[in-house]
Design a protein around this motif. Structure first.
Motif, PDB file in Angstrom:
ATOM      1  N   VAL A  76       0.869  -1.173   0.000  1.00 14.41           N
ATOM      2  CA  VAL A  76       0.000   0.000   0.000  1.00 14.41           C
ATOM      3  C   VAL A  76       0.906   1.222   0.000  1.00 14.41           C
ATOM      4  O   VAL A  76       2.072   1.135   0.383  1.00 14.41           O
ATOM      5  N   PRO A  77       0.416   2.371  -0.441  1.00 14.80           N
ATOM      6  CA  PRO A  77       1.270   3.555  -0.563  1.00 14.80           C
ATOM      7  C   PRO A  77       2.058   3.912   0.701  1.00 14.80           C
ATOM      8  O   PRO A  77       3.233   4.267   0.613  1.00 14.80           O
ATOM      9  N   ALA A  78       1.452   3.803   1.873  1.00 11.97           N
ATOM     10  CA  ALA A  78       2.166   4.180   3.110  1.00 11.97           C
ATOM     11  C   ALA A  78       3.420   3.327   3.318  1.00 11.97           C
ATOM     12  O   ALA A  78       4.475   3.829   3.719  1.00 11.97           O
ATOM     13  N   ILE A  79       3.330   2.043   3.015  1.00 14.57           N
ATOM     14  CA  ILE A  79       4.488   1.157   3.176  1.00 14.57           C
ATOM     15  C   ILE A  79       5.530   1.437   2.102  1.00 14.57           C
ATOM     16  O   ILE A  79       6.734   1.439   2.367  1.00 14.57           O
ATOM     17  N   LEU A  80       5.093   1.691   0.892  1.00 17.38           N
ATOM     18  CA  LEU A  80       6.041   2.037  -0.165  1.00 17.38           C
ATOM     19  C   LEU A  80       6.766   3.341   0.156  1.00 17.38           C
ATOM     20  O   LEU A  80       7.961   3.473  -0.111  1.00 17.38           O
ATOM     21  N   ASP A  81       6.068   4.296   0.754  1.00 12.28           N
ATOM     22  CA  ASP A  81       6.701   5.551   1.173  1.00 12.28           C
ATOM     23  C   ASP A  81       7.772   5.294   2.226  1.00 12.28           C
ATOM     24  O   ASP A  81       8.861   5.862   2.174  1.00 12.28           O
ATOM     25  N   ARG A  82       7.464   4.412   3.176  1.00 16.00           N
ATOM     26  CA  ARG A  82       8.461   4.076   4.222  1.00 16.00           C
ATOM     27  C   ARG A  82       9.681   3.415   3.611  1.00 16.00           C
ATOM     28  O   ARG A  82      10.815   3.698   4.001  1.00 16.00           O
ATOM     29  N   ALA A  83       9.446   2.507   2.668  1.00 16.91           N
ATOM     30  CA  ALA A  83      10.569   1.823   2.020  1.00 16.91           C
ATOM     31  C   ALA A  83      11.432   2.829   1.262  1.00 16.91           C
ATOM     32  O   ALA A  83      12.663   2.803   1.359  1.00 16.91           O
ATOM     33  N   ARG A  84      10.802   3.720   0.512  1.00 14.43           N
ATOM     34  CA  ARG A  84      11.548   4.741  -0.225  1.00 14.43           C
ATOM     35  C   ARG A  84      12.352   5.617   0.723  1.00 14.43           C
ATOM     36  O   ARG A  84      13.530   5.891   0.488  1.00 14.43           O
ATOM     37  N   ASP A  85      11.731   6.047   1.814  1.00  7.06           N
ATOM     38  CA  ASP A  85      12.428   6.893   2.771  1.00  7.06           C
ATOM     39  C   ASP A  85      13.622   6.177   3.392  1.00  7.06           C
ATOM     40  O   ASP A  85      14.673   6.771   3.607  1.00  7.06           O
ATOM     41  N   GLY A  86      13.452   4.883   3.680  1.00  3.34           N
ATOM     42  CA  GLY A  86      14.555   4.098   4.237  1.00  3.34           C
ATOM     43  C   GLY A  86      15.717   3.985   3.268  1.00  3.34           C
ATOM     44  O   GLY A  86      16.887   4.113   3.648  1.00  3.34           O
ATOM     45  N   VAL A  87      15.413   3.770   1.991  1.00  4.27           N
ATOM     46  CA  VAL A  87      16.463   3.681   0.971  1.00  4.27           C
ATOM     47  C   VAL A  87      17.153   5.030   0.829  1.00  4.27           C
ATOM     48  O   VAL A  87      18.385   5.104   0.766  1.00  4.27           O
ATOM     49  N   ARG A  88      16.382   6.095   0.802  1.00  2.00           N
ATOM     50  CA  ARG A  88      16.982   7.437   0.683  1.00  2.00           C
ATOM     51  C   ARG A  88      17.890   7.746   1.862  1.00  2.00           C
ATOM     52  O   ARG A  88      18.963   8.325   1.700  1.00  2.00           O
ATOM     53  N   LYS A  89      17.455   7.370   3.068  1.00  2.20           N
ATOM     54  CA  LYS A  89      18.260   7.640   4.259  1.00  2.20           C
ATOM     55  C   LYS A  89      19.576   6.871   4.197  1.00  2.20           C
ATOM     56  O   LYS A  89      20.635   7.422   4.460  1.00  2.20           O
ATOM     57  N   LYS A  90      19.523   5.609   3.799  1.00  2.58           N
ATOM     58  CA  LYS A  90      20.748   4.807   3.682  1.00  2.58           C
ATOM     59  C   LYS A  90      21.652   5.374   2.601  1.00  2.58           C
ATOM     60  O   LYS A  90      22.862   5.445   2.771  1.00  2.58           O
ATOM     61  N   PHE A  91      21.076   5.782   1.482  1.00  2.00           N
ATOM     62  CA  PHE A  91      21.852   6.341   0.388  1.00  2.00           C
ATOM     63  C   PHE A  91      22.528   7.635   0.827  1.00  2.00           C
ATOM     64  O   PHE A  91      23.705   7.851   0.527  1.00  2.00           O
ATOM     65  N   LEU A  92      21.809   8.479   1.560  1.00  2.00           N
ATOM     66  CA  LEU A  92      22.369   9.735   2.041  1.00  2.00           C
ATOM     67  C   LEU A  92      23.535   9.479   2.989  1.00  2.00           C
ATOM     68  O   LEU A  92      24.585  10.111   2.892  1.00  2.00           O
ATOM     69  N   VAL A  93      23.394   8.506   3.879  1.00  2.00           N
ATOM     70  CA  VAL A  93      24.463   8.169   4.814  1.00  2.00           C
ATOM     71  C   VAL A  93      25.677   7.677   4.044  1.00  2.00           C
ATOM     72  O   VAL A  93      26.803   8.069   4.332  1.00  2.00           O
ATOM     73  N   CYS A  94      25.456   6.831   3.021  1.00  2.00           N
ATOM     74  CA  CYS A  94      26.571   6.335   2.215  1.00  2.00           C
ATOM     75  C   CYS A  94      27.278   7.472   1.474  1.00  2.00           C
ATOM     76  O   CYS A  94      28.494   7.483   1.375  1.00  2.00           O
ATOM     77  N   LYS A  95      26.507   8.430   0.960  1.00  2.00           N
ATOM     78  CA  LYS A  95      27.101   9.573   0.261  1.00  2.00           C
ATOM     79  C   LYS A  95      27.928  10.427   1.216  1.00  2.00           C
ATOM     80  O   LYS A  95      28.998  10.898   0.871  1.00  2.00           O
ATOM     81  N   LEU A  96      27.415  10.623   2.442  1.00  2.00           N
ATOM     82  CA  LEU A  96      28.132  11.438   3.403  1.00  2.00           C
ATOM     83  C   LEU A  96      29.427  10.782   3.853  1.00  2.00           C
ATOM     84  O   LEU A  96      30.415  11.457   4.107  1.00  2.00           O
ATOM     85  N   ILE A  97      29.432   9.452   3.956  1.00  2.00           N
ATOM     86  CA  ILE A  97      30.622   8.724   4.388  1.00  2.00           C
ATOM     87  C   ILE A  97      31.684   8.739   3.300  1.00  2.00           C
ATOM     88  O   ILE A  97      32.858   8.871   3.590  1.00  2.00           O
ATOM     89  N   SER A  98      31.294   8.644   2.026  1.00  2.00           N
ATOM     90  CA  SER A  98      32.291   8.594   0.954  1.00  2.00           C
ATOM     91  C   SER A  98      32.735   9.941   0.555  1.00  2.00           C
ATOM     92  O   SER A  98      33.290  10.762   0.848  1.00  2.00           O
TER      93      SER A  98
END
Length: 108
Positions: free
Chosen positions: A86-108
């Motif tokens: 459902v959209p709410a769960i897909l939004d959470r998944a997207r946000d989780g991926v974005r957060k991990k991606f942002l952390v990876c970008k900041l570390i590199s």
């Protein structure tokens, strides 16, 4: 109004479109059982002979709110091949991926 006939028609249609569903598949159910999408999905799963594992939106992933540090979420433990979304769960998944991606970008 949804009728049993509507649910069975949906089941028949899904099984026609996705004929390879079977005993090798594992469905991760996390929506409330009263949700019409969950009812339709579980009807398909039962008709196809798939396994069902029940989870919760609060324990779905390893980083979900109610997961204790060092333990695994429902998706990791069950290893599902099928889920409804459902959209709410897909939004959470997207946000989780974005957060991990942002952390990876900041570390590199």
């Amino acid at each position: 109004m949804m009728t049993r006939g509507n649910i069975l028609s949906t089941c028949s249609s899904v099984m026609t479109i996705v004929p390879a569903l079977g005993s090798k598949d594992v469905y991760l159910a996390y929506l409330p059982l009263a949700h019409v999408l969950e009812l339709a999905a579980e009807t398909v799963i039962a008709a196809a002979g798939c396994a069902v594992g029940y989870g919760s939106t609060m324990t779905l992933t390893d980083t979900s709110n109610k997961i204790k540090k060092g333990t695994k979420g429902d998706a990791t433990v069950l290893g599902p091949t099928l889920m409804t979304a459902v959209p709410a769960i897909l939004d959470r998944a997207r946000d989780g991926v974005r957060k991990k991606f942002l952390v990876c970008k900041l570390i590199s």
